[in-house]
Design a protein around this motif. Sequence first.
Motif, PDB file in Angstrom:
ATOM      1  N   PRO A  16       0.814  -1.213   0.000  1.00 38.56           N
ATOM      2  CA  PRO A  16       0.000   0.000   0.000  1.00 38.56           C
ATOM      3  C   PRO A  16       0.848   1.263   0.000  1.00 38.56           C
ATOM      4  CG  PRO A  16       0.105  -0.906   2.212  1.00 38.56           C
ATOM      5  CD  PRO A  16       0.989  -1.773   1.351  1.00 38.56           C
ATOM      6  N   GLY A  17       0.277   2.338  -0.557  1.00 37.39           N
ATOM      7  CA  GLY A  17       0.992   3.596  -0.532  1.00 37.39           C
ATOM      8  C   GLY A  17       0.225   4.716  -1.206  1.00 37.39           C
ATOM      9  N   ASN A  18       0.791   5.882  -1.116  1.00 36.31           N
ATOM     10  CA  ASN A  18       0.258   7.060  -1.780  1.00 36.31           C
ATOM     11  C   ASN A  18       0.683   7.031  -3.242  1.00 36.31           C
ATOM     12  OD1 ASN A  18       1.154  10.100  -2.622  1.00 36.31           O
ATOM     13  ND2 ASN A  18      -0.784  10.108  -1.499  1.00 36.31           N
ATOM     14  N   LEU A  19      -0.278   7.229  -4.150  1.00 36.15           N
ATOM     15  CA  LEU A  19       0.013   7.112  -5.577  1.00 36.15           C
ATOM     16  C   LEU A  19       1.094   8.080  -6.030  1.00 36.15           C
ATOM     17  CD1 LEU A  19      -0.550   6.038  -8.428  1.00 36.15           C
ATOM     18  CD2 LEU A  19      -2.415   7.712  -8.596  1.00 36.15           C
ATOM     19  N   THR A  20       1.011   9.334  -5.603  1.00 40.06           N
ATOM     20  CA  THR A  20       1.988  10.321  -6.057  1.00 40.06           C
ATOM     21  C   THR A  20       3.398   9.966  -5.594  1.00 40.06           C
ATOM     22  OG1 THR A  20       0.349  12.098  -6.074  1.00 40.06           O
ATOM     23  CG2 THR A  20       2.643  12.750  -5.955  1.00 40.06           C
ATOM     24  N   VAL A  21       3.545   9.629  -4.315  1.00 44.50           N
ATOM     25  CA  VAL A  21       4.867   9.279  -3.793  1.00 44.50           C
ATOM     26  C   VAL A  21       5.394   8.013  -4.469  1.00 44.50           C
ATOM     27  CG1 VAL A  21       6.176   8.672  -1.717  1.00 44.50           C
ATOM     28  CG2 VAL A  21       4.359  10.387  -1.593  1.00 44.50           C
ATOM     29  N   ALA A  22       4.527   7.013  -4.607  1.00 42.78           N
ATOM     30  CA  ALA A  22       4.934   5.750  -5.234  1.00 42.78           C
ATOM     31  C   ALA A  22       5.367   5.963  -6.681  1.00 42.78           C
ATOM     32  CB  ALA A  22       3.798   4.748  -5.158  1.00 42.78           C
ATOM     33  N   VAL A  29       2.723  -8.824  -6.445  1.00 43.81           N
ATOM     34  CA  VAL A  29       2.249  -7.802  -5.505  1.00 43.81           C
ATOM     35  C   VAL A  29       0.794  -7.424  -5.787  1.00 43.81           C
ATOM     36  CG1 VAL A  29       2.460  -5.303  -5.097  1.00 43.81           C
ATOM     37  CG2 VAL A  29       4.452  -6.786  -4.824  1.00 43.81           C
ATOM     38  N   ILE A  30       0.065  -7.088  -4.727  1.00 44.84           N
ATOM     39  CA  ILE A  30      -1.244  -6.442  -4.832  1.00 44.84           C
ATOM     40  C   ILE A  30      -1.054  -5.001  -4.368  1.00 44.84           C
ATOM     41  CG2 ILE A  30      -3.602  -6.343  -3.928  1.00 44.84           C
ATOM     42  CD1 ILE A  30      -3.545  -9.404  -3.790  1.00 44.84           C
ATOM     43  N   LEU A  31      -1.144  -4.074  -5.320  1.00 48.40           N
ATOM     44  CA  LEU A  31      -0.953  -2.667  -5.005  1.00 48.40           C
ATOM     45  C   LEU A  31      -2.193  -2.099  -4.332  1.00 48.40           C
ATOM     46  CD1 LEU A  31       0.697  -1.409  -8.326  1.00 48.40           C
ATOM     47  CD2 LEU A  31       1.818  -1.584  -6.092  1.00 48.40           C
ATOM     48  N   ALA A  32      -1.995  -1.156  -3.420  1.00 46.83           N
ATOM     49  CA  ALA A  32      -3.103  -0.431  -2.792  1.00 46.83           C
ATOM     50  C   ALA A  32      -2.757   1.048  -2.830  1.00 46.83           C
ATOM     51  CB  ALA A  32      -3.328  -0.900  -1.357  1.00 46.83           C
ATOM     52  N   PHE A  33      -3.552   1.830  -3.550  1.00 43.60           N
ATOM     53  CA  PHE A  33      -3.261   3.243  -3.760  1.00 43.60           C
ATOM     54  C   PHE A  33      -4.344   4.154  -3.191  1.00 43.60           C
ATOM     55  CE2 PHE A  33      -0.655   2.203  -7.766  1.00 43.60           C
ATOM     56  CZ  PHE A  33       0.545   2.317  -7.080  1.00 43.60           C
ATOM     57  N   GLU A  34      -3.914   5.317  -2.729  1.00 44.73           N
ATOM     58  CA  GLU A  34      -4.804   6.415  -2.334  1.00 44.73           C
ATOM     59  C   GLU A  34      -4.095   7.708  -2.700  1.00 44.73           C
ATOM     60  OE1 GLU A  34      -4.303   8.812   0.335  1.00 44.73           O
ATOM     61  OE2 GLU A  34      -2.227   8.126   0.491  1.00 44.73           O
ATOM     62  N   ARG A  94      -0.558  -8.545  -9.366  1.00 43.63           N
ATOM     63  CA  ARG A  94      -1.661  -9.511  -9.369  1.00 43.63           C
ATOM     64  C   ARG A  94      -3.030  -8.865  -9.154  1.00 43.63           C
ATOM     65  NH1 ARG A  94       0.771 -14.656  -5.903  1.00 43.63           N
ATOM     66  NH2 ARG A  94       2.399 -15.207  -7.423  1.00 43.63           N
ATOM     67  N   GLY A  95      -3.071  -7.726  -8.521  1.00 39.19           N
ATOM     68  CA  GLY A  95      -4.336  -7.066  -8.264  1.00 39.19           C
ATOM     69  C   GLY A  95      -4.092  -5.650  -7.780  1.00 39.19           C
ATOM     70  N   ILE A  96      -5.164  -4.859  -7.752  1.00 38.54           N
ATOM     71  CA  ILE A  96      -5.055  -3.469  -7.321  1.00 38.54           C
ATOM     72  C   ILE A  96      -6.216  -3.140  -6.392  1.00 38.54           C
ATOM     73  CG2 ILE A  96      -5.088  -1.042  -8.040  1.00 38.54           C
ATOM     74  CD1 ILE A  96      -3.764  -1.874 -10.640  1.00 38.54           C
ATOM     75  N   VAL A  97      -5.880  -2.448  -5.306  1.00 38.59           N
ATOM     76  CA  VAL A  97      -6.866  -1.958  -4.340  1.00 38.59           C
ATOM     77  C   VAL A  97      -6.822  -0.439  -4.365  1.00 38.59           C
ATOM     78  CG1 VAL A  97      -7.490  -1.880  -1.903  1.00 38.59           C
ATOM     79  CG2 VAL A  97      -6.597  -3.998  -2.884  1.00 38.59           C
ATOM     80  N   LEU A  98      -7.975   0.195  -4.368  1.00 33.03           N
ATOM     81  CA  LEU A  98      -8.058   1.648  -4.400  1.00 33.03           C
ATOM     82  C   LEU A  98      -8.786   2.149  -3.171  1.00 33.03           C
ATOM     83  CD1 LEU A  98      -9.075   2.010  -8.152  1.00 33.03           C
ATOM     84  CD2 LEU A  98      -6.785   2.356  -7.171  1.00 33.03           C
ATOM     85  N   LEU A 152      -3.143  -0.810   7.014  1.00 31.87           N
ATOM     86  CA  LEU A 152      -2.837  -1.850   6.033  1.00 31.87           C
ATOM     87  C   LEU A 152      -1.398  -2.320   6.248  1.00 31.87           C
ATOM     88  CD1 LEU A 152      -4.320  -0.259   2.760  1.00 31.87           C
ATOM     89  CD2 LEU A 152      -5.399  -1.955   4.254  1.00 31.87           C
ATOM     90  N   PRO A 153      -1.202  -3.565   6.652  1.00 27.08           N
ATOM     91  CA  PRO A 153       0.158  -4.070   6.800  1.00 27.08           C
ATOM     92  C   PRO A 153       0.869  -4.117   5.451  1.00 27.08           C
ATOM     93  CG  PRO A 153      -1.437  -5.485   7.911  1.00 27.08           C
ATOM     94  CD  PRO A 153      -2.213  -4.549   7.061  1.00 27.08           C
ATOM     95  N   VAL A 154       2.116  -3.749   5.447  1.00 31.32           N
ATOM     96  CA  VAL A 154       2.928  -3.763   4.236  1.00 31.32           C
ATOM     97  C   VAL A 154       3.681  -5.083   4.143  1.00 31.32           C
ATOM     98  CG1 VAL A 154       4.803  -2.613   2.982  1.00 31.32           C
ATOM     99  CG2 VAL A 154       3.204  -1.261   4.365  1.00 31.32           C
TER     100      VAL A 154
END
Length: 302
Positions: free
Chosen positions: A177-183, A198-203, A229-233, A280-282
């Motif tokens: 998980p992470g911030n989209l801009t920083v990532a 990886v399953i990405l999680a963005f906000e 493998r997947g994306i969480v928003l 969200l655990p990393v």
Amino acid sequence: MKSAIVPAPLKPGDLLRVIAPSGALREFDAFNQSIEIWRSRGYRIEISPNVQQSWGYLADKDEIRRHQLATAWSDPDCRGILCARGGFGSTRILESWDWQSNSTTPKWLIGFSDITALLWSLFNVGISSVHAPVLTTFTNEPDWSKERLLNWVAGKQINSLKGCGWGGGVVSGILLPGNLTVATHLLGTPLQPDFTGVILAFEDVTEAPYRIDRMLTQWRLSGVLSQVRGIVLGGFTRCEPPTNVPSFSVEEVLRDRLGDLGIPIVSDLPFGHGEENAALPVGVEVRLDGDQGILDFVGSRE
């Protein structure tokens, strides 16, 4: 890809250090109230010197903020690090930084937004952290969100999260998980993780739809989304288009840039810069159901 090592559970009496690795502290009341929440659980809290200083928009000069991190990370008595706030600046202190030369013992690191750079950098050396409220936001979280973070670092399992499923079936993978801009600004640098499995999680927050479009297009052009493998928003807070200017909505941009990837995607999960920021655990194993819109935390605690 293997799950990252989860630090040992915290217990009352453990020492937690507060650092300001990014922006200058402004929300002093919320900061102090959040510290009292951690203290109420029996943790000893030590605030690093210079946390309330500022150098432009940064909490202090790079070498001082880097020293805060190094001191906390190398302290054998310190069991966890609480980040004061986000803003900008954590990437600057990661120049010439090596987690393993400062300490080989995993410990908790908690934060989100600009702290994404630290979370992902730590993930690169196989240590789990927590994408969760910083001290300037923790006190304003609903009770269930506070308990979720406090339970996870104390060694307890956490509940699944429910959002809006876009389809794509069910997959398991390692949550990142992470911030989209920083990532996005880590792509093409030595801090870019291996996204295999990886399953990405963005906000994100206060980014106009065209900026979200530009960042997601960079992710597409980089080729790394083929490894995911997947994306969480989560929340895309205050990301409305400017008034009286032709624009897509941020929801339309997300659908357009991600909807054709052929992988499970779940949106509208309660994390980010909005009213709810679920911990969200990393680097732990999760199960993502793109049809039912469910993110399950199935990884074992180590």
